[in-house]
Design a protein around this motif. Structure first.
Motif, PDB file in Angstrom:
ATOM      1  N   PRO C  35       0.803  -1.222   0.000  1.00 24.75           N
ATOM      2  CA  PRO C  35       0.000   0.000   0.000  1.00 24.75           C
ATOM      3  C   PRO C  35       0.838   1.274   0.000  1.00 24.75           C
ATOM      4  CG  PRO C  35      -0.149  -1.113   2.116  1.00 24.75           C
ATOM      5  CD  PRO C  35       0.612  -2.008   1.226  1.00 24.75           C
ATOM      6  N   PHE C  36       2.137   1.150   0.277  1.00 21.86           N
ATOM      7  CA  PHE C  36       2.992   2.343   0.267  1.00 21.86           C
ATOM      8  C   PHE C  36       4.073   2.202  -0.795  1.00 21.86           C
ATOM      9  CE2 PHE C  36       2.177   1.049   4.675  1.00 21.86           C
ATOM     10  CZ  PHE C  36       1.150   1.937   4.946  1.00 21.86           C
ATOM     11  N   PRO C  37       4.417   3.281  -1.454  1.00 17.23           N
ATOM     12  CA  PRO C  37       5.499   3.202  -2.424  1.00 17.23           C
ATOM     13  C   PRO C  37       6.845   3.250  -1.717  1.00 17.23           C
ATOM     14  CG  PRO C  37       4.631   5.417  -2.359  1.00 17.23           C
ATOM     15  CD  PRO C  37       3.843   4.629  -1.360  1.00 17.23           C
ATOM     16  N   SER C  38       7.148   2.209  -0.973  1.00 15.27           N
ATOM     17  CA  SER C  38       8.437   2.181  -0.295  1.00 15.27           C
ATOM     18  C   SER C  38       8.854   0.725  -0.107  1.00 15.27           C
ATOM     19  CB  SER C  38       8.340   2.900   1.053  1.00 15.27           C
ATOM     20  OG  SER C  38       7.310   2.341   1.815  1.00 15.27           O
ATOM     21  N   PRO C  39      10.154   0.516   0.090  1.00 19.15           N
ATOM     22  CA  PRO C  39      10.612  -0.844   0.275  1.00 19.15           C
ATOM     23  C   PRO C  39      10.035  -1.403   1.565  1.00 19.15           C
ATOM     24  CG  PRO C  39      12.401   0.706   0.659  1.00 19.15           C
ATOM     25  CD  PRO C  39      11.219   1.503   0.253  1.00 19.15           C
ATOM     26  N   PRO C  40      10.027  -2.671   1.819  1.00 21.79           N
ATOM     27  CA  PRO C  40      10.582  -3.706   0.945  1.00 21.79           C
ATOM     28  C   PRO C  40       9.669  -4.071  -0.219  1.00 21.79           C
ATOM     29  CG  PRO C  40       9.591  -4.708   2.887  1.00 21.79           C
ATOM     30  CD  PRO C  40       9.470  -3.223   3.063  1.00 21.79           C
ATOM     31  N   TRP C  41      10.221  -4.842  -1.120  1.00 21.84           N
ATOM     32  CA  TRP C  41       9.495  -5.294  -2.302  1.00 21.84           C
ATOM     33  C   TRP C  41       8.534  -6.400  -1.890  1.00 21.84           C
ATOM     34  CZ3 TRP C  41       8.714  -3.279  -6.798  1.00 21.84           C
ATOM     35  CH2 TRP C  41       8.211  -4.058  -7.842  1.00 21.84           C
ATOM     36  N   TYR C 242      -0.932  16.713  -6.921  1.00 22.21           N
ATOM     37  CA  TYR C 242      -0.515  17.457  -5.741  1.00 22.21           C
ATOM     38  C   TYR C 242      -1.480  17.181  -4.585  1.00 22.21           C
ATOM     39  CZ  TYR C 242       0.539  21.471  -2.754  1.00 22.21           C
ATOM     40  OH  TYR C 242       0.865  22.278  -1.701  1.00 22.21           O
ATOM     41  N   GLY C 243      -2.769  17.235  -4.907  1.00 22.82           N
ATOM     42  CA  GLY C 243      -3.763  16.959  -3.881  1.00 22.82           C
ATOM     43  C   GLY C 243      -3.572  15.573  -3.303  1.00 22.82           C
ATOM     44  N   GLN C 244      -3.362  14.610  -4.193  1.00 22.58           N
ATOM     45  CA  GLN C 244      -3.210  13.239  -3.730  1.00 22.58           C
ATOM     46  C   GLN C 244      -1.911  13.049  -2.943  1.00 22.58           C
ATOM     47  OE1 GLN C 244      -5.324  10.509  -4.364  1.00 22.58           O
ATOM     48  NE2 GLN C 244      -6.838  11.959  -5.127  1.00 22.58           N
ATOM     49  N   GLU C 247      -2.337  14.082   0.384  1.00 20.57           N
ATOM     50  CA  GLU C 247      -3.110  13.066   1.080  1.00 20.57           C
ATOM     51  C   GLU C 247      -2.224  11.916   1.529  1.00 20.57           C
ATOM     52  OE1 GLU C 247      -6.345  12.376   1.980  1.00 20.57           O
ATOM     53  OE2 GLU C 247      -6.577  14.540   1.826  1.00 20.57           O
ATOM     54  N   GLY C 248      -1.030  11.851   1.029  1.00 17.59           N
ATOM     55  CA  GLY C 248      -0.141  10.768   1.402  1.00 17.59           C
ATOM     56  C   GLY C 248       0.237   9.960   0.183  1.00 17.59           C
ATOM     57  N   ALA C 249       1.425   9.362   0.260  1.00 13.89           N
ATOM     58  CA  ALA C 249       1.943   8.630  -0.880  1.00 13.89           C
ATOM     59  C   ALA C 249       1.133   7.364  -1.096  1.00 13.89           C
ATOM     60  CB  ALA C 249       3.401   8.288  -0.640  1.00 13.89           C
TER      61      ALA C 249
ATOM     62  N   SER D 194      -5.679  13.306   5.316  1.00 16.11           N
ATOM     63  CA  SER D 194      -5.836  12.269   6.331  1.00 16.11           C
ATOM     64  C   SER D 194      -5.108  10.985   5.932  1.00 16.11           C
ATOM     65  CB  SER D 194      -7.310  12.001   6.587  1.00 16.11           C
ATOM     66  OG  SER D 194      -7.918  11.536   5.405  1.00 16.11           O
ATOM     67  N   ASP D 195      -5.114  10.663   4.634  1.00  9.62           N
ATOM     68  CA  ASP D 195      -4.418   9.434   4.222  1.00  9.62           C
ATOM     69  C   ASP D 195      -2.928   9.528   4.508  1.00  9.62           C
ATOM     70  OD1 ASP D 195      -6.622   8.153   3.495  1.00  9.62           O
ATOM     71  OD2 ASP D 195      -6.434   8.555   1.332  1.00  9.62           O
ATOM     72  N   GLN D 196      -2.417  10.735   4.350  1.00 10.93           N
ATOM     73  CA  GLN D 196      -0.992  10.945   4.626  1.00 10.93           C
ATOM     74  C   GLN D 196      -0.689  10.566   6.059  1.00 10.93           C
ATOM     75  OE1 GLN D 196       0.009  15.050   4.861  1.00 10.93           O
ATOM     76  NE2 GLN D 196       2.213  14.707   4.646  1.00 10.93           N
TER      77      GLN D 196
END
Ligand code: ATP
Ligand code: ATP
Ligand code: MG
Ligand code: MG
Lengths: 289, 360, 279, 332, 360
Positions: C35-41, C242-244, C247-249, D194-196
């Motif tokens: 769900p996050f664009p971060s490691p680990p794979w 930008y908005g997204q 909102e978080g990565a 909020s998702d952030q």
């Protein structure tokens, strides 16, 4: 002669788009924010002429400190960009040949046509505490804990330098390209060392490119919004954010307009100063780019 | 012991990929000599000169200056200086700074360098020009600055790569003479490149004619003009009539050439089957009366096809029986043939000595 | 000397790595099943592109109306901007290179000016001016003039305000290289003025026209600063991104970014090809 | 087809509800998601044009309306008042009245409190605990006015009481600002979306934050260690409203949408999607159990009584707050 | 009735602001003539030609083609075509399209235009080049395309503005002759601009020498060379020695000029006080023995200061007592003086007829 009125009409028609463009999209809007910046709110929906918005700027340390910080960091970013870009431009313009040269230049261009936001996103993925660099450092045992590289001035400077590189490399490479190889060879032939040739021949020749690149990078940096906001986190406030805040979160257009005018003045003043110090003119400089 | 030559090129070859731009060239230049390398565009002149200056490195062979090998010595350490075709004056410096540049590179103090530069400018006739921008000079003045910039370093050897190429006709004529005089005054060795035969002939003590990376002949201007050793030299140096045919023996040590268009001409030289024959226009004698040419082994009749009036350099084209192309001769401006016009019949001839024959 | 040039080459290599590192990670993490664009794979997935939302909680970008609408909006801005920039840029280039009139240097300087105005200032000044104009005109005409209010038409105008300078410069540079004796030759050979324009001048300019159009398209697509101040209810891609991002990565943003990179790469290669043909 | 241009918060207009509305009325709905500031600034930029219905918080209507005149008075006769929870409707009407005219009716409500990873930060019980050095670099709040209000209460002040006295309010805010500035070194970043925040809590970058209740419950559903806690000094209660922009072109559709949305079965759906509570009378009976349970866990009876509802913000105060917030962000 | 001239320029003046680029010029060109305008850079040649072509409008005066005034006729309606200095070939079209362009503008059908263009290309020696891109041609070929593009329209008059300027030396020599021949074959009237006297002399039937917007002299090449009417023509056309001094009367209709450096020379012409004297190098007679020059009114002694060997065009510079600058003479390549070298003493002289004197 009969040709006269017809010629005037043609000229008028040719000039019309430029006049409409510059008038409606540039000059009048600037007049508008100039006027707006001098209006003060005295009561709801009642405004009066006054210098209050500018006074506010000078009396509130927050604003002018942000302003000074932005200017200073922009100059720093410009200088760093110049130093980093020069060897690259030199290589592209004078060492690389044919295909390699075209490739290197194209590769430089590509990342910059992709949105600034994408590039910033990339840096966020690399730098954040749970990001790639931190992960690699932890995995290789170089650090014991995850490290946060994001949300500090270093990250902002990195992002801004990254964003400015292309706009430095292209004018520099153009300027260096126009240096005749024979002139450099003459520099060596008459006994000059690499350093002498660089200092006395290459850099003076590249001056218009250096100035052009610096102006563009400086303008882009000082007017940037997304990079400092996204990479800077809790400490960095960029002056454009102040403008944005006045317009969007404070609904205080006159104050925002005053800030806008100040930003415009500041950037123009620094550009003018740069041109004066290096003895270049704006027209030729921008053509270089 | 001092070497008796300033420059020795020993079997130098330079290849770019498979192509040999300079191919096994050797020569020596004596101190104080004005030595020219003459050849058509692309024959390798610049490449040769750049190897001497140190901007290219020979694939094989040796380059010696005053007896010392220059292999491995970088350009900025060699006692030679170069005048570039484009002149390559530094546009970011004033005239004086241009001339002083080499001195300051050597660590000469600023004041002394300026002083010596201004003295050098006096000597090349540019007194008081030190403060000017180089862009504010005329072509001939720029030329002199470029040379002053080299000479102020008192190099063993000055290399000049077509330095007159960018000038217009009248100025070029003038600078030819001036350059030769400058070389005389400074008594410096000059190695000069050009593709303009007139420049080479007028200025040089000796000329090397270069073609496709090789030297065809090295000699004084007169030797090249009067006694070319190869067909290339014969046609490249000076105006000439040129015919191709089959060799055939002739009397008195001469050689005969039969042209495909029928005529047989006699000349000096050697050729087995295919032969090339050259005659200079000024060697073609003209007469209204065939009798006056009777002693000549080559005698023909023709009709003037064009009068190319050009003052002292005027010539005639003569459509001649047995020749495919018109024969070129000098336009007579005095005597009975003065005022000859197109269509006039004329007799022409030349001696066997005047015609050089080579194997094709 | 060799050590120096080796160091130089290493620097170049490091530089290009630096240049592409952010783009590479963006591209790579668009395929990470996390769900996050971060490691680990966490394994390869195309969910972020075509997923229905069942797995990730949000539909993939190729089916998510938010992204599709933004891409559509970006095109609705970029295409008019590019067309207008080429059209007006040609006229402006003509004024710069061909017309003779008093005050021309002033006009030429003015045309360069937008380049040294920060994008945010351009945005707010246009916003403020047009809203004043709208207020005045609406009171006077007693009708709503929506196109003067924040929205896509205003975004088009805002972007045009500085992209036009760039298009003008590109076309003027080409026009400057044009040998006017070509036009005179055509005229001399009996062509009418319209024919000269059609058969000689425009064919000569065409690489620059295409180039300016593509550059305008790219700049419009990636513009953020000016657009931000002028958007209304419909946002172009960078604004949505930008908005997204605030909102978080989320790897969905990576997926959109990758699509953007592919599109830009495509346009850039077309551009590279045409500019090569120019030579 | 007829169209309703809706300016709202994300989650307030689920696709399912829109589809149903379109089916019933033939009116299409175009949704733009936003937040309080941007809603106001957009309407301010357009002088109230561009949208037919907006959903600002109840405390943020009167001030901007007085300043910019961006809303139309509501025609209460077109609304079915009995669909609203009576007390909430009255309170909202009172707060959104300018010059005797009503500009807003309630739609969704919720609270601001603490989202805490109880495993990593077991001791957090009030806003001030976010500044605990033990949690350095692992907490977060929004650099917006709720933070100021919250920390004022946490430090024994009553900002709402000072609303009427700008001078006193400014002095109070300066104090709060100083407090927050101290706390800043503890903060990883000021969250915006909020998702952030939720992602940062999920990944463990953040262990405690001031945030909306819905976010806390969402996390709680994924991981029981994450909890929404009503702080000791009181959760902050907000109500989002319906308000009609002054140049809205389709008031009929707007009223229809409001009435449609306040139907209990629809309101329940919306509330479920938003994760918040609705002002619709009777909708709570239709809501799922999970949220109710979470609410009950987060809000014991005393906590409910302790919720501080925002009164309308008088014009001018936001400027004072804004400067404090800017200083907070700029200072390092 | 058909006019007996193809082009008449009647008192044409063109002012740019206060500056008269062309100043009251009149001349006529006969059908089939090769007429050149020769002058230094900036003298107004191009301006004059552009007025004939219709790109500029005369401030006053008239331009007539075959007797019809061209004032008010736009360039695309005039029966003249121009070959531009830059050639101005259309790079976006093929060679064939370039040549056919003018025909299609006239409404000739596509097929016929192509047909006629390809026939014209044959005639200028470019058979089968129709499909090529113009960028893929050599300099000489491009030249011929530019001319073909004009000739295919069968204009009354072809204007050529320094069309050989961009070519290199050898090619220029060649194209001179070719151009003259082309004009002969097509029998079209040519008006040709150049600043190169050799081009003008070799090709033209008549030449107008232009200076600062005015015509100095109009005449055949030989007239200009042998009988210049003004000092400008004397020095601009051909090599010459030039001296300035004071006029003094002399015997036998001649005029004497006393040079500031002492010498007195005698020549033909008129001058009141200040005088300019011109002698061509080929008119200077040389001898080892002063007796052989005894009939000449001008006799001097000198010493060779430079030998400028250049084949048939070689010359000598002779430092001569009474002259500030060395006297230039032709290098003798035969006879007793052949092989003369620098430093050798020599006697020199010339006839009074060979020296032209003008008022300074
Ligand atoms: N760096 C290089 N790489 C490959 N080939 C080269 C290079 N430099 C020169 N050449 C080739 O070597 C040959 C000789 O070139 P050079 O420049 O020496 O000729 P030149 O005699 O000076 O000609 P010009 O009179 O035109 O200056 C040419 O065929 C050229 O293409
Ligand atoms: N459009 C113009 N406006 C002002 N002055 C002009 C214009 N065209 C030419 N001139 C001036 O008129 C004079 C003659 O110019 P012209 O081009 O006719 O010279 P030219 O003899 O063709 O020279 P060249 O041999 O260098 O081509 C020059 O002094 C030039 O500066
Ligand atoms: Mg060369
Ligand atoms: Mg001209």
């Amino acid at each position: 002669m009969t040709a006269k009125p017809a010629q005037r009409l043609t000229l008028f028609l040719l000039l019309a788009p430029a006049v409409l463009w510059l008038g409606l999209l540039i000059v009048l809007p600037h007049v508008e924010i100039l006027v707006l910046s001098f209006s003060e709110r005295v009561a709801p929906r009642v405004y009066a002429f006054g210098l209050g918005n500018y006074l506010e700027f000078f009396t509130e340390p927050l604003y002018w400190r942000t302003f000074a910080r932005t200017a200073f960091m922009s100059i720093l970013v410009t200088a760093l960009t110049l130093v980093l870009a020069f060897p690259i431009a030199l290589y592209i313009a004078r060492v690389a040949q044919g295909r390699l040269k075209a490739m290197l230049l194209l590769l430089c261009l590509l990342p910059f046509w992709v949105s600034e936001l994408v590039r910033t996103l990339g840096w966020m993925i690399l730098l954040r505490e749970t990001g790639v660099i931190s992960y690699v450092l932890l995995a290789t045992g170089l650090t014991e804990q995850r490290v946060e590289f994001l949300y500090n001035d270093g990250a902002v400077i990195l992002g801004l330098v990254y964003g400015g590189l292309l706009f430095m490399i292209v004018p520099l490479a153009n300027a260096l390209e126009s240096l005749e190889p024979a002139i450099v060879e003459a520099g060596y032939d008459l006994g000059g060392s690499r350093w002498t040739v660089l200092r006395r021949i290459v850099i003076p020749h590249a001056m218009p490119g250096i100035v052009a690149g610096s102006i563009i990078v400086f303008m882009l940096t000082i007017g940037n919004f997304a990079t400092p906001v996204l990479l800077g986190g809790k400490n960095g406030l960029w002056f454009t954010e102040q403008i944005y805040a006045q317009f969007i979160t404070r609904f205080n257009w006159p104050q925002g307009a005053a800030f806008g005018m100040l930003l415009l003045l500041l950037s123009s003043a620094i550009v003018w100063l740069g041109l004066r110090l290096t003895g270049q003119s704006l027209g030729t400089t921008l053509k270089q780019a | 012991m001092a070497s008796s030559t300033d420059l020795d090129i020993v079997n130098v070859t330079k290849r770019f990929g498979a192509h040999a731009a300079v191919d096994d060239v050797s020569f020596s230049v004596a101190p104080g000599e004005f030595f020219s390398i003459l050849g058509p565009s692309g024959c390798g002149k610049t490449t040769l000169m750049r190897m001497i200056a140190g901007f290219e490195h020979p694939t094989s062979g040796d380059i010696r200056i005053r007896g010392q090998s220059m292999l491995g010595v970088p350009a900025n350490k060699r006692p030679v200086n170069m005048v570039f075709q484009s002149l390559a004056l530094f546009p970011m410096m004033s005239v004086g700074e241009n001339v002083a540049y080499g001195l300051t590179c050597r660590g000469v103090s600023r004041a002394e360098a300026e002083e010596r530069a201004s003295r050098m400018l006096d000597r090349v006739g540019l007194k008081g020009f030190g403060e000017r921008r180089v862009t504010a000079l005329s072509g001939g003045q720029r030329q002199r600055v470029a040379i002053a910039r080299c000479l102020v370093l008192e190099p063993t050897l000055v290399l000049l790569d077509e330095p007159l190429g960018a000038l217009d006709l009248k100025l070029r004529e003038h600078m030819k003479i001036e350059l030769k005089q400058l070389q005389g005054t400074f008594n410096t060795t000059f190695a000069y490149i050009t593709h303009d035969q007139s420049e080479a002939l007028v200025m040089s003590d000796r000329i090397a004619v270069m073609n496709q990376g090789r030297f065809e002949q090295v000699g004084s201007p007169r030797e090249l003009y009067h006694n070319p050793e190869t067909p290339f030299v014969a046609s490249f140096v000076g105006e000439t009539n040129r015919w191709q045919g089959e060799a055939a023996p002739a009397s008195g040590g001469a050689i005969a050439v039969r042209l495909p268009s029928g005529a047989v001409v006699q000349g000096q030289g050697r050729a087995a089957s295919g032969a090339l024959a050259f005659v200079r226009p000024e060697a073609v004698a003209l007469a209204q009366d065939p009798a006056s040419l009777s002693t000549l082994p080559n005698r023909f009749e023709g009709r003037v096809s064009a009068v190319l009036f050009d003052g002292a350099a005027s010539s005639l084209l003569i459509d001649t029986a047995g020749f495919e192309q018109p024969v070129r001769a000098v336009l007579p401006q005095a005597g009975p043939l003065a005022g000859i016009h197109v269509g006039a019949p004329v007799h022409l001839g030349w001696t066997a000595d005047a015609m050089k024959v080579f194997a094709a | 000397m060799n050590r120096l040039s080796l160091a130089w080459k290493l620097y170049i290599a490091a530089f290009y790595l630096f240049l592409f590192a952010p783009l590479l990670v963006v591209a790579i993490f668009a395929f990470n099943a996390s769900p996050f664009p971060s490691p680990p794979w966490r394994g390869f997935t195309l969910e972020w592109f075509t997923g229905s939302g069942a797995v990730t909680g949000k539909p993939g970008v190729l089916v998510d109306p938010i992204w599709l609408d933004s891409i559509g909006n970006s095109f609705r801005v970029a295409i008019p901007v590019a067309l207008l920039a080429v059209l007006l840029g040609t006229v402006n280039a003509w004024v710069l290179e061909r017309a003779e009139f008093r005050g021309k240097t002033f006009v030429a300087m003015m045309m360069l000016w937008p380049l040294v105005i920060p994008g945010v200032v351009l945005g707010i000044s246009i916003l403020a001016f047009f809203s004043r104009m709208a207020n005045g005109l609406e009171d006077w005409l007693q009708t709503d003039l929506d196109f003067l209010r924040p929205g896509l038409p205003l975004v088009v105008l805002g972007q045009l305000s500085f992209i036009l300078t760039i298009a003008t410069l590109i076309i003027a540079a080409r026009l400057r290289k044009f040998d006017r004796s070509l036009e005179e030759a055509a005229f001399d050979l009996g062509a009418s003025r319209a024919r000269v324009l059609r058969t000689v001048t425009l064919p000569f300019l065409s690489p620059a026209l295409i180039g300016a159009g593509l550059v305008a398209l790219l700049m419009s697509f990636e513009n953020f600063n000016t657009t931000l101040m002028l958007v209304g209810s419909e946002s172009p891609l960078p604004i949505t991104m930008y908005g997204q991002m605030r909102e978080g990565a989320s790897p969905a943003i990576n997926a959109v970014s990758l699509l953007l990179m592919l599109g830009v790469g495509g346009i850039a290669s077309v551009f590279a090809l045409t500019s090569k043909a120019e030579r | 087809a007829e169209k309703l241009r809706l300016l709202t918060w994300s989650g307030y207009a689920p696709q399912e509800v829109i589809d149903q509305f379109t089916k019933e009325t033939g009116i299409e709905v175009e949704v733009t998601t936003s937040n309080n500031e941007e809603m106001i600034s957009k309407l301010r930029a357009t002088q109230g044009a561009g949208f037919d219905l907006a959903q600002p918080s109840q405390d943020r209507i009167a001030g901007p309306q007085a300043e910019f005149g961006i809303y139309k008075p509501l025609d209460m006769s077109k609304l079915k008042s009995d669909q609203f929870i009576g007390s909430m409707l009255e309170a909202t009407k009172k707060n959104t009245t300018v010059d005797g005219k009503v500009y807003g009716v309630p739609h969704i409500w919720g609270t601001d409190g603490l989202v805490v990873n109880t495993k990593a930060a077991p001791k957090v019980a009030d806003y001030n605990d976010l500044c605990d050095p033990a949690l350095a670099g692992k907490t977060s709040f929004r650099a917006k006015r709720p933070a100021l209000i919250a920390f004022a209460f946490a430090n024994g002040m009553d900002p709402f009481a000072a609303y009427s006295d700008p001078k006193a309010y400014a002095a109070m805010m300066d104090k709060v600002g100083a407090k927050l500035a101290e706390c800043k070194k503890n903060v990883k970043f000021f969250w915006e979306g909020s998702d952030q925040l939720l992602n940062a809590v999920r990944s463990g970058e953040i262990v405690a934050a001031m945030a909306w209740d819905t976010g806390g419950w969402k996390l709680n559903a994924e991981n029981p260690d994450m909890k929404f806690i009503a702080p000791k000094s009181g959760a902050l209660g907000w109500v989002d409203t319906f308000a009609i922009p002054s140049k809205g072109r389709n008031d009929d559709a707007a009223y229809k949408w409001i009435n449609f949305n306040m139907r209990p079965e629809i309101a329940a759906k919306v509330a479920a999607a938003a994760g918040n509570f609705t002002a619709s009378n009777g909708a709570d009976k239709l809501m799922q159990g999970k949220l109710k349970d979470q609410f009950a866990e987060s809000f014991p009876k005393a906590a409910i009584d302790n919720i501080r509802w925002y009164p309308a913000v008088p014009a001018g105060l936001e400027e004072i707050e804004g400067k404090v917030l800017d200083r907070l962000k700029a200072g390092s």
